[in-house]
Design an enzyme around this catalytic site. Structure first.
Site, short mmCIF file in Angstrom:
data_model
loop_
_atom_site.label_atom_id
_atom_site.label_comp_id
_atom_site.label_asym_id
_atom_site.label_seq_id
_atom_site.Cartn_x
_atom_site.Cartn_y
_atom_site.Cartn_z
N TYR A 184 0.85 -1.19 0.00
CA TYR A 184 0.00 0.00 0.00
C TYR A 184 0.88 1.24 0.00
CZ TYR A 184 -3.05 3.74 1.45
OH TYR A 184 -3.74 4.94 1.48
N GLU B 226 -3.39 7.57 -4.20
CA GLU B 226 -3.21 6.28 -3.56
C GLU B 226 -2.96 5.17 -4.57
OE1 GLU B 226 -5.91 4.90 -0.08
OE2 GLU B 226 -6.73 3.95 -1.88
#
Ligand code: GDP
Ligand code: MN
Length: 378
Positions: A101, A189
């Site tokens: 992530y 993101e």
């Protein structure tokens, strides 16, 4: 404004972040053609503006162009969390060894952007954040200095990234920082950023949120807005220059001024009511705007009462009242309306509205209490 995955990734690519080869299709036939161009093994990805598409069955791997066509037929007929899928992204499938992530957002408490990374990326990241927050590394970024190389290395070390990928990782995190800051994003993101079986980093998913208040200086991004995919009320509100945010309560609020709108919501909650929305109609008594605001509030079936809270400063209250009356002729709400009007010529304004069978209130507390009672049906 939310960007689609394919839009976010095309921005990422401009900043040097490696993304899979791929294109968007709106029909299954087109999906097959793209899969053929890409060599057959592809991933078919629904393009809707919500997360968790994978878990909802909106992300599927295909081993052949024929299978890509079949999956695209299925996915193009789906609704994910209430949103119809109108486009699919056909991407070359990645051979995934590990999912990382990597994201940047604004940390209000720290008053600066923060870059976050975790070795436990992928579809369970919310779970990781809840149950083992220590697995998420956070580093604050000085907005004037930008992301520094040593910070990227700290993060790479923090998530135990193999040394061989550190250089790539530094380039990707710097690219993500630039994509975030140069486009006035509130979120950029990559989840997952994958390590492939041949040991390279690729951004398999992408998500960006752009600050609406900065869109005036990003004409190219403003054009990316997908009107098909956003809630109708928000599109309507923007058209009339209203700031509107839908919430889950029963008391529809129409207020002039953002600060007063926030206060109104707080007072409603103080008396155990739940606001149905935030709505700032701005200055002026423009009946068109008021009518649009009423229509937007009434389009929500949860709304049981409308609370109008107006402070007439430069705009006189009697003019505001006249604007409301004109709007009422057009919209004709069937639910009770409570109004609190203070400021210049407020008495004249209240008289006008009382004639229209509106419940009037002298103070905000009084208005909120009357609204809560009306919402309960008494
Ligand atoms: P999200 O569920 O909306 O976040 O959609 P993602 O694009 O992140 O996809 C969800 C999951 O599907 C990822 O975490 C991966 O595990 C898997 N996935 C996505 N693309 C690929 C791919 O190209 N190859 C493989 N093997 N898995 C993929
Ligand atoms: Mn994802």
């Amino acid at each position: 404004m939310k960007l689609h995955e394919y839009q976010s990734k095309s921005i990422f690519a401009k900043y040097g972040i490696p993304i899979p080869k791929g294109r968007v299709a709106t029909t299954a036939t087109e999906a097959r053609q793209i899969a053929e161009e890409l060599g057959g093994r592809v991933v078919v990805k629904s393009q809707v503006l919500v997360g968790g598409r994978g878990k909802a069955g909106g992300i599927r791997l295909a081993k052949s162009p024929k299978e890509a066509e079949e999956l695209a037929t299925q996915i193009l007929g789906m609704e994910i969390k209430g949103l119809p899928v109108r486009k699919v992204l056909i991407d070359e499938a990645a051979n995934i060894e590990q999912e990382i992530y990597l994201g940047i957002t604004n940390d209000r408490a720290a008053r600066r952007p923060v870059i976050m990374a975790s070795a436990a990326g992928g579809v369970e990241i919310e779970e990781v954040a809840r149950t083992s927050p220590e697995k998420i590394i956070k580093v604050h970024i000085d907005p004037l200095l930008g992301l520094r190389d040593f910070q990227s290395r700290d993060i790479a070390a923090g998530i135990d990234l193999p040394r061989d990928n550190w250089k790539e990782f530094a380039r990707i995190s710097l690219g993500l920082w630039r994509a975030y800051s140069e486009n006035d994003a509130t979120l950029a993101e990559i989840n997952p950023l994958v390590i492939t079986k041949d040991k390279h980093l690729v951004a398999v998913d992408g998500k960006m949120l752009i600050d609406d208040n900065a869109l005036f200086r990003h004409a190219d991004l403003a054009e990316m807005r997908d009107l098909d995919e956003e809630a109708g009320a928000e599109t309507e509100a923007r058209k009339y220059g209203l700031s509107f945010i839908k919430l889950d309560g029963q008391i529809g609020c129409m207020v002039n001024g953002a600060g007063l709108a926030m206060t109104t919501m707080d007072i409603v909650k103080l008396f155990n009511g739940e606001p149905a929305n935030f709505l700032d109609i701005g200055g002026g008594a423009n009946a068109d705007k008021v009518a649009a605001a009423l229509r937007i509030i009434l389009s929500d079936n949860n709304v049981k009462v409308i609370l109008i809270n107006i402070f007439g400063g430069i705009t006189r209250c009697d003019e505001v009242a006249k604007g409301i009356l004109v709007a009422l002729e057009e919209v004709k709400p069937k639910i009770p309306m409570v109004v609190r009007l203070v400021g210049t010529n407020s008495e004249e304004g209240i008289q006008l509205l009382a004639k229209a069978k509106m419940i009037t209130a002298n103070t905000l507390a009084d208005a909120a209490q009357k609204s809560v009672l009306a919402a309960q049906g008494s």
